[in-house]
Design a protein around this motif. Structure first.
Motif, PDB file in Angstrom:
ATOM      1  N   UNK A 121      42.467 -31.902   7.574  1.00  0.00           N
ATOM      2  CA  UNK A 121      41.703 -31.504   6.390  1.00  0.00           C
ATOM      3  C   UNK A 121      40.230 -31.605   6.771  1.00  0.00           C
ATOM      4  N   UNK A 122      39.614 -30.446   7.068  1.00  0.00           N
ATOM      5  CA  UNK A 122      38.243 -30.487   7.566  1.00  0.00           C
ATOM      6  C   UNK A 122      38.227 -31.157   8.918  1.00  0.00           C
ATOM      7  N   UNK A 158      45.398 -30.319  17.042  1.00  0.00           N
ATOM      8  CA  UNK A 158      44.852 -29.735  15.816  1.00  0.00           C
ATOM      9  C   UNK A 158      43.483 -29.105  16.056  1.00  0.00           C
ATOM     10  N   UNK A 159      42.684 -29.695  16.961  1.00  0.00           N
ATOM     11  CA  UNK A 159      41.402 -29.084  17.307  1.00  0.00           C
ATOM     12  C   UNK A 159      41.626 -27.823  18.137  1.00  0.00           C
ATOM     13  N   UNK A 160      42.557 -27.877  19.069  1.00  0.00           N
ATOM     14  CA  UNK A 160      42.805 -26.728  19.943  1.00  0.00           C
ATOM     15  C   UNK A 160      43.214 -25.486  19.163  1.00  0.00           C
ATOM     16  N   UNK A 161      44.002 -25.679  18.100  1.00  0.00           N
ATOM     17  CA  UNK A 161      44.521 -24.537  17.347  1.00  0.00           C
ATOM     18  C   UNK A 161      43.734 -24.262  16.064  1.00  0.00           C
ATOM     19  N   UNK A 165      35.890 -19.991  15.238  1.00  0.00           N
ATOM     20  CA  UNK A 165      34.562 -20.258  14.675  1.00  0.00           C
ATOM     21  C   UNK A 165      34.464 -21.692  14.164  1.00  0.00           C
ATOM     22  N   UNK A 166      35.509 -22.140  13.486  1.00  0.00           N
ATOM     23  CA  UNK A 166      35.511 -23.501  12.968  1.00  0.00           C
ATOM     24  C   UNK A 166      35.578 -24.507  14.112  1.00  0.00           C
ATOM     25  N   UNK A 170      33.028 -27.591  14.935  1.00  0.00           N
ATOM     26  CA  UNK A 170      33.470 -28.967  15.135  1.00  0.00           C
ATOM     27  C   UNK A 170      33.036 -29.490  16.499  1.00  0.00           C
ATOM     28  N   UNK A 171      33.092 -28.651  17.517  1.00  0.00           N
ATOM     29  CA  UNK A 171      32.689 -29.083  18.862  1.00  0.00           C
ATOM     30  C   UNK A 171      31.235 -29.524  18.885  1.00  0.00           C
ATOM     31  N   UNK A 172      30.401 -28.866  18.089  1.00  0.00           N
ATOM     32  CA  UNK A 172      28.990 -29.248  18.056  1.00  0.00           C
ATOM     33  C   UNK A 172      28.797 -30.633  17.432  1.00  0.00           C
ATOM     34  N   UNK A 173      29.746 -31.056  16.609  1.00  0.00           N
ATOM     35  CA  UNK A 173      29.649 -32.352  15.939  1.00  0.00           C
ATOM     36  C   UNK A 173      30.202 -33.492  16.786  1.00  0.00           C
ATOM     37  N   UNK A 174      30.926 -33.170  17.849  1.00  0.00           N
ATOM     38  CA  UNK A 174      31.586 -34.207  18.639  1.00  0.00           C
ATOM     39  C   UNK A 174      30.607 -34.943  19.551  1.00  0.00           C
TER      40      UNK A 174
END
Length: 267
Positions: A121-122, A158-161, A165-166, A170-174
């Motif tokens: 979720x997000x 869950x990140x891989x799939x 764009x999303x 998310x990668x920029x936030x890691x």
């Protein structure tokens, strides 16, 4: 400036949206309680939200009145007994959990290790269902999180799939975190691992989040999006190469079965 609305008598009432502010903050307080931090003191809650102590106690007293939280004077506040029937009703009537339950049970019976179904979720990952291991030595928590850095099999899958764009957002936030000596600690290494996961249809973790713990996860698709995954995690010492291969195969099969059942019910 917010628009003021009128009461039936024609006098100005509170601004539109303000009526929900109390409920919003009460919900925010409830969402503070997690597996990692099940107890909060009033002063910590006040500090977290930047609220006066008197305001904090007003919210806490309202939640306590409805038994949504309880107070242990020695340590602080924890979730109350009214939470459990609400959670049970939500879980019982969540169709995706009902669909997945037979497959999850089969995995637990077949391998005797921890089985978990997660939902993204997000940037939060929520455990929808857990089947505990019957072994005396078992895992007490899987602690799957996307932020600050994904290291469990569920988080990586869950990140891989996640839609491209999303996923890039998310990668920029890691921010890389070295949980163990085995953790991937660069974004380039993580991206390569995510590409491998997308290509193979499953992801593993080899002591990347917790030393001595191995895990595998596979995505469950709903309407073309991998919103869920099924995972098995186990202490590394109980696993042989043959058992690992068997678990990986059965987890992938379980995820495929659940996905196909969901698709058959979509209309």
């Amino acid at each position: 400036m917010r628009e003021a609305r009128k009461t039936p008598t024609g006098t100005p009432d509170q601004p539109i949206g303000a009526a929900n502010s109390t409920a919003d903050r009460a919900i925010d307080i409830l969402l503070l309680f997690t597996d990692e931090r099940p107890v909060w003191s009033a002063s910590d809650i006040a500090t977290h939200f930047g609220m006066p102590r008197s305001t904090t106690y007003r919210y806490l007293n309202s939640l306590r009145f409805y038994a949504l939280i309880v107070e242990d004077e020695r340590v602080g506040f924890r979730l109350g007994p009214r939470i459990f029937p609400l959670a049970r009703v939500a879980k019982t009537h969540m169709s995706v959990v009902r669909i997945a339950q037979p497959s999850l049970t089969r995995l637990g019976d077949a391998f005797g290790e921890l089985v978990v179904m997660h939902q993204r979720v997000g940037y939060d990952i929520i455990a929808l269902e857990r089947i505990e291991s019957p072994h005396r030595v078992c895992l007490s928590s899987t602690r799957s999180h996307l932020l600050p850095w994904p290291a469990t099999s569920s988080a990586k899958v869950l990140l891989a799939f996640t839609p491209a764009a999303e996923r890039e957002e998310l990668m920029r936030m890691l921010h890389p975190v070295r949980y163990t000596p085995h953790t991937l600690t660069t974004k380039s290494a993580l991206k390569a691992d995510l590409e491998k996961i997308r290509a193979s249809g499953f992801g593993t973790t080899e002591e990347e989040r917790d030393e001595g713990v191995w895990g595998v996860a596979a995505p469950i698709f709903e309407r073309g999006e991998a919103r869920y995954c099924v995972a098995v995690a186990a202490p590394r010492f109980r696993l042989t190469p043959e058992k690992i291969d068997a678990i990986v195969g059965e987890v992938r099969a379980a995820a495929s079965t659940i996905t196909q059942t969901i698709a058959a019910m979509e209309f």
